[in-house]
Write a protein that holds these residues in place. Sequence first.
Motif, PDB file in Angstrom:
ATOM      1  N   GLU A   1       0.956  -1.210  -0.053  1.00 14.81           N
ATOM      2  CA  GLU A   1      -0.001  -0.254   0.359  1.00 14.81           C
ATOM      3  C   GLU A   1       0.777   1.553   0.289  1.00 14.81           C
ATOM      4  OE1 GLU A   1      -3.590   0.337   0.768  1.00 14.81           O
ATOM      5  OE2 GLU A   1      -3.773  -1.359  -0.213  1.00 14.81           O
ATOM      6  N   ALA A   2       2.336   1.045   0.646  1.00  7.28           N
ATOM      7  CA  ALA A   2       2.739   2.564   0.556  1.00  7.28           C
ATOM      8  C   ALA A   2       2.427   3.351  -0.450  1.00  7.28           C
ATOM      9  CB  ALA A   2       4.131   2.057   0.167  1.00  7.28           C
ATOM     10  N   SER A   3       2.791   3.003  -2.155  1.00  8.29           N
ATOM     11  CA  SER A   3       2.562   4.459  -3.233  1.00  8.29           C
ATOM     12  C   SER A   3       0.646   4.645  -3.144  1.00  8.29           C
ATOM     13  CB  SER A   3       2.771   3.162  -4.023  1.00  8.29           C
ATOM     14  OG  SER A   3       1.827   2.423  -4.978  1.00  8.29           O
ATOM     15  N   LYS A   4       0.590   3.962  -2.385  1.00 11.94           N
ATOM     16  CA  LYS A   4      -1.058   4.245  -2.715  1.00 11.94           C
ATOM     17  C   LYS A   4      -1.307   5.840  -2.274  1.00 11.94           C
ATOM     18  CE  LYS A   4      -2.877  -0.050  -3.348  1.00 11.94           C
ATOM     19  NZ  LYS A   4      -3.174  -1.224  -3.124  1.00 11.94           N
ATOM     20  N   ALA A   5      -0.455   6.746  -1.792  1.00  9.35           N
ATOM     21  CA  ALA A   5      -1.229   7.972  -0.649  1.00  9.35           C
ATOM     22  C   ALA A   5      -2.333   8.123   0.713  1.00  9.35           C
ATOM     23  CB  ALA A   5      -0.769   8.676  -1.856  1.00  9.35           C
ATOM     24  N   ALA A   6      -3.047   9.317  -0.570  1.00 13.60           N
ATOM     25  CA  ALA A   6      -4.063   9.490   0.516  1.00 13.60           C
ATOM     26  C   ALA A   6      -4.951   7.845   0.654  1.00 13.60           C
ATOM     27  CB  ALA A   6      -5.223  10.293   0.186  1.00 13.60           C
ATOM     28  N   ALA A   7      -4.868   6.971  -0.320  1.00 16.84           N
ATOM     29  CA  ALA A   7      -5.945   5.954  -0.621  1.00 16.84           C
ATOM     30  C   ALA A   7      -5.470   4.215   0.494  1.00 16.84           C
ATOM     31  CB  ALA A   7      -6.038   5.309  -1.930  1.00 16.84           C
TER      32      ALA A   7
END
Length: 260
Positions: free
Chosen positions: A143-149
């Motif tokens: 999930e590291a690259s999903k920012a606010a999501a």
Amino acid sequence: MLKEVEVITALETETQPDGTAVISIDAYDGCQLQCPYCFQLNNRTWSHHINIRTNIAQVLQADLQRLPDSNTELFVGSLSDPYMDIEQKYGLTRSILEVLKDTPYRIYITTKAINGLILRDLELLQSFKTKPIILLGLSHIEEASKAAAHRNIQVAQQLHEAGIQVRVFLTPVLPHIMDVEAMIGAIPPDIPVYLDKLRVFEQGNQNVRLYAWVKAHHPTYTEHYRNILFGADETYYRNLVRQYGQDPRITFMSELWNEA
């Protein structure tokens, strides 16, 4: 490989990356999350399989009678993530919490699992005599690259709205892969946020493991990570400290905080 085992003690002393020692309780020994930066990779006795401690709740009940100080802090989750997927089947973390809910101890629950399983125990957490604190990680590599999501930002919001104390951890911050500003902006403003740099220990081979993961999943940043992991380049982290150094909500868990 999963293996059901019995233990003779439920309370263990674990040394954390910052050198401090905590008393931990683990339903499982070994972890399904397999984070390539995990500091447990330095521990030669850590199980690379997963031992399921089937009698952990019963043993914990007896161990608690020997704790001398009611102000003791106990951490649920060190050798494993207490809410990794197999908890759905075995429910041993929940059984640990059932034992702890009426005790006077300060309980910290450490998890970065992204399955939302901690919400299953929401009513149980609300029932604690001494309210527990959830240390919720946002450095899950899926999930590291999903920012606010990021899934756990939503989980943090739900826990917070239910009156559960939450502290959010970007530990470690994965440079460039994470949009730290967007993540912090999406977290409710009265939830404390902790940041830390990658703590890479050669004996655990994390630098090689993490570099291979970046090459496979985020090849654009390969050169950046070569400099960070093998060249000790802390420019990215120093910039973070400059950006958030005056923000009372943010704690940076390294010596860089004091050097800015």
